[in-house]
Design an enzyme around this catalytic site. Structure first.
Site, PDB file in Angstrom:
ATOM      1  N   VAL A 126       0.856  -1.171   0.000  1.00  0.00           N
ATOM      2  CA  VAL A 126       0.000   0.000   0.000  1.00  0.00           C
ATOM      3  C   VAL A 126       0.897   1.227   0.000  1.00  0.00           C
ATOM      4  CG1 VAL A 126      -1.849   1.253   1.176  1.00  0.00           C
ATOM      5  CG2 VAL A 126      -1.738  -1.252   1.350  1.00  0.00           C
ATOM      6  N   CYS A 127       0.614   2.189  -0.885  1.00  0.00           N
ATOM      7  CA  CYS A 127       1.298   3.474  -0.841  1.00  0.00           C
ATOM      8  C   CYS A 127       2.814   3.279  -0.985  1.00  0.00           C
ATOM      9  CB  CYS A 127       0.912   4.163   0.467  1.00  0.00           C
ATOM     10  SG  CYS A 127       1.326   5.897   0.620  1.00  0.00           S
ATOM     11  N   THR A 128       3.595   3.885  -0.126  1.00  0.00           N
ATOM     12  CA  THR A 128       5.045   3.803  -0.214  1.00  0.00           C
ATOM     13  C   THR A 128       5.610   2.469   0.261  1.00  0.00           C
ATOM     14  OG1 THR A 128       5.169   4.980   1.902  1.00  0.00           O
ATOM     15  CG2 THR A 128       5.465   6.287  -0.096  1.00  0.00           C
TER      16      THR A 128
END
Length: 219
Positions: A126-128
């Site tokens: 998720v995300c970074t």
């Protein structure tokens, strides 16, 4: 249905709960881990309503270096279910993002993620969290995504990746990456739909009062 989905669905059909592990680390983004935690937990509850006699479809646990409280972003204190030393093998591994400086520079975290991903049937970021998987070499020659603010940084650090933007997630079968923060919810509902059917994913989203509809994923 992919071979990954067939394997995971087969385990549930055989009466075994799928073990979902979610990494925690200092400055992890709250919704990055809490969103998937909620989706898989609610999906298990909705599946139990349909088959009360069956084991939970998903058992969800958080994992950090130790069982000591982890300070997430904005100061939220979270007590992990497991430390690296006692964490079980997971069928589904979720690697959230946030400020990933600590995990990217911590050999213990990188070693555990590499080992857990090697054992898992499906791994998702998720995300970074994509930066963690990329540093471990797990995204080589793949199409991936991350938070819109970090697209150019991911491209610069890992020029061998095809980094795309303006999509909620990228599905490459046994490996998925999502855009930022709330996109982890969308991706997790997609995973539920892949494994146990879109109808259960819709039911899960409705229970969460989350506006969701299945959609084709770039991959």
């Amino acid at each position: 249905m992919t071979s990954t989905d067939a394997t995971l669905a087969g385990l549930v059909k055989a009466g075994r709960s799928l073990q979902v592990g979610i990494l925690l680390f200092p400055e992890v983004e709250v919704l990055d881990f809490a969103g998937p935690f909620e989706v898989f937990s609610v999906a298990a509850r909705m599946a139990r309503r349909r088959r009360p006699e069956a084991p939970l479809a998903f058992e969800v646990a958080t994992v950090a270096a130790t069982r000591a409280p982890v300070t997430a972003r904005h100061g939220l204190q979270v007590v992990p279910c497991h430390g690296f030393a006692d964490a079980p093998r997971f069928d589904v591994l979720i690697v959230p993002g946030g400020i990933v400086t600590q995990p990217l520079n911590d050999p213990a975290t990188l070693n555990w993620v590499a080992r857990a991903a090697g054992q898992a049937v499906l791994t998702a970021s998720v995300c970074t969290g994509a930066f963690i998987l990329a540093q471990l070499g797990l995204l080589v020659e793949r199409t991936v995504t991350t938070h819109w603010e970090d697209i150019e940084d991911l491209r610069a650090r890992h020029p061998g990746l095809r980094v795309v933007d303006s999509v909620p997630f990228v599905d490459e079968g046994a490996l998925l990456t999502s855009a930022g923060i709330s996109a982890g919810i969308v991706m997790s509902l997609h995973i539920v739909g892949r494994i146990l059917g879109v109808d259960l994913a819709r039911t899960t989203a409705r229970q969460m009062q989350y506006d969701w509809a299945p959609q084709p994923a770039l991959g």
